[in-house]
Design an enzyme around this catalytic site. Structure first.
Site, PDB file in Angstrom:
ATOM      1  N   ASP A 173       0.831  -1.201   0.000  1.00 36.06           N
ATOM      2  CA  ASP A 173       0.000   0.000   0.000  1.00 36.06           C
ATOM      3  C   ASP A 173       0.867   1.254   0.000  1.00 36.06           C
ATOM      4  OD1 ASP A 173      -2.310   1.635   0.225  1.00 36.06           O
ATOM      5  OD2 ASP A 173      -3.285   0.065   1.392  1.00 36.06           O
TER       6      ASP A 173
ATOM      7  N   HIS B   8      -7.290  -1.648 -10.347  1.00 35.30           N
ATOM      8  CA  HIS B   8      -7.199  -0.510  -9.435  1.00 35.30           C
ATOM      9  C   HIS B   8      -6.056   0.425  -9.827  1.00 35.30           C
ATOM     10  CE1 HIS B   8      -7.703   1.623  -5.623  1.00 35.30           C
ATOM     11  NE2 HIS B   8      -6.381   1.606  -5.509  1.00 35.30           N
TER      12      HIS B   8
END
Length: 400
Positions: free
Chosen positions: A218, A310
């Site tokens: 992330d 994404h």
């Protein structure tokens, strides 16, 4: 043979059976590693970050492993004077806590002595500038509705004030949170508390990246907020004078359906994200820092990075569509009928959320494969105040 010696001998015998690495510590007494570890822990306990400066801490500095986002509502009759009183109290208490001192009324000052890189960052919601008689930036408002994906729960909604409390120790964090909540007294009503965590061994030269509970790396692409991209983070001359040196914060609580994610094969997971799970690299690259090749196609002529991946949908289409991400995972007790209640506290900081964040979020809402396993259940926007110089309180220019 003493009981301690017998336990040591038993451990070493077992360790020898599972390999030389496990038994490496059983070849003799060597206190050096223990002493080094003890010294390292002591240094970590007393590590601190400065409170005063142009910007508040807890935004551009390295994220600590533990965080709490604490929201408040100002009580009826609040005005500039009562807001100034609260910010005066909080300024003094935060400076004390971050430097390892208890607050004036702290009966457990020993808990404050473990600073553990504590930072406290104060933000205000859309209603507050008006109470102070000050202009508000146009972006300081709830985000537009993203009806395709939002399932917002009012209990995680907009508030008047925010304390972002981060530390390398959950005890230090809990103590600071308690002291600052009680210090607010009868000026506010506590709204919500959202607690999160990050991998404590990530970063710092460890080579371990931050991963969310889907196992994804992330925060892979961040602006250079200490250099050429500083204008993307900090409010400048185009913002209200009281906010210059501050930043906008979008806080989204994103529920992650781990129960169904567990049934997805690894290839499909990487297709949904557009990145390799092992390294975080784009599926068109090898290293985490490799730029994605959005034009690359496979043997059948399909994009190697899926049109709904994404990565592709979040990829900025303009230079200003970037923002600093400081996410934290959460893992709360499961609710009835589920095996998990987990997700991400997505904290995005930027100078203008309407210009920088909203276009990206709109593309993700329209089409993103990860929407199959995620749903936003909380959303709020805050103006994080500028830092306080010597002799100033937080929000000095707002409540002067």
């Amino acid at each position: 043979m003493s009981a301690t010696s017998r336990r040591t001998a038993l451990f070493c015998g077992l360790a020898a059976g599972v390999g030389g690495v496990a038994a490496a510590g059983c070849t003799g007494s060597d206190p050096a590693p223990v002493a080094t570890t003890t010294a390292s822990r002591a240094a970590g306990a007393t590590a601190y970050r400065p409170f005063r400066g142009v910007h508040q801490p807890g935004i551009a500095d390295d994220p600590q492993p533990y965080a709490a986002f604490v929201a408040f509502t100002l009580l009826g009759g609040s005005d500039r004077a009562s807001l100034r009183r609260l910010l005066t109290i909080w300024t003094d208490d935060i400076e004390r806590l971050m430097s390892g001192r208890g607050t004036i009324v702290d009966q457990e000052p020993e808990l404050a002595s473990v600073t553990a890189q504590l930072t406290v960052t104060v933000g205000i919601g859309p209603r507050v500038p008006g109470l102070a008689g000050a202009p508000a930036p146009a972006w300081l408002a709830p985000l537009p509705a993203f009806a395709q994906i939002d399932r917002l729960d009012p209990r995680w909604g907009q508030a008047d004030l925010l304390l972002q409390i981060c530390a390398a120790s959950p005890t230090t964090l809990a103590h600071a949170q308690r002291r600052l909540i009680t210090a607010a007294g009868d000026l506010v009503r506590l709204g919500w508390v959202q607690r999160g965590f990050r991998e404590p061994f990530a970063g710092g030269g460890s080579g371990l990246p931050m991963r969310n509970l889907f196992g994804q790396v992330d925060g892979t692409v961040q602006p250079d907020v200490h250099g050429i991209d500083a204008g993307l983070l900090w409010v400048g001359d185009n913002g209200p004078a009281w906010l210059r040196g501050g930043a906008g914060l979008v806080l989204r609580r994103i529920a992650m359906d781990l129960d169904t994610w567990d049934r997805v094969d690894r290839g499909s997971r990487e297709n949904a994200t557009g990145r390799r799970l092992d390294t975080g690299a784009p599926v068109t690259g090898r290293a985490l820092t490799d730029a994605p090749d959005l034009d690359a196609v496979d043997d059948l002529g399909f994009h190697r990075i899926d049109d709904a991946a994404h990565l592709r949908r979040a990829h900025g289409t303009a230079p200003h569509e970037r923002f600093l991400r400081r996410p934290y995972s959460y893992d709360d007790p499961p609710e009835e009928g589920t095996l998990s209640n987990s997700g991400l506290l997505f904290a995005a900081y930027c100078a203008d959320p309407a210009r920088q964040f909203v276009p990206v979020q709109r593309r993700l809402a329209e089409l993103d494969l990860l929407n199959l396993w995620t749903r936003p259940i909380g959303s709020a926007v805050f103006a994080m105040l500028p830092g306080a110089s010597d002799g100033e309180i937080l929000g000095q220019a707002l409540v002067a």
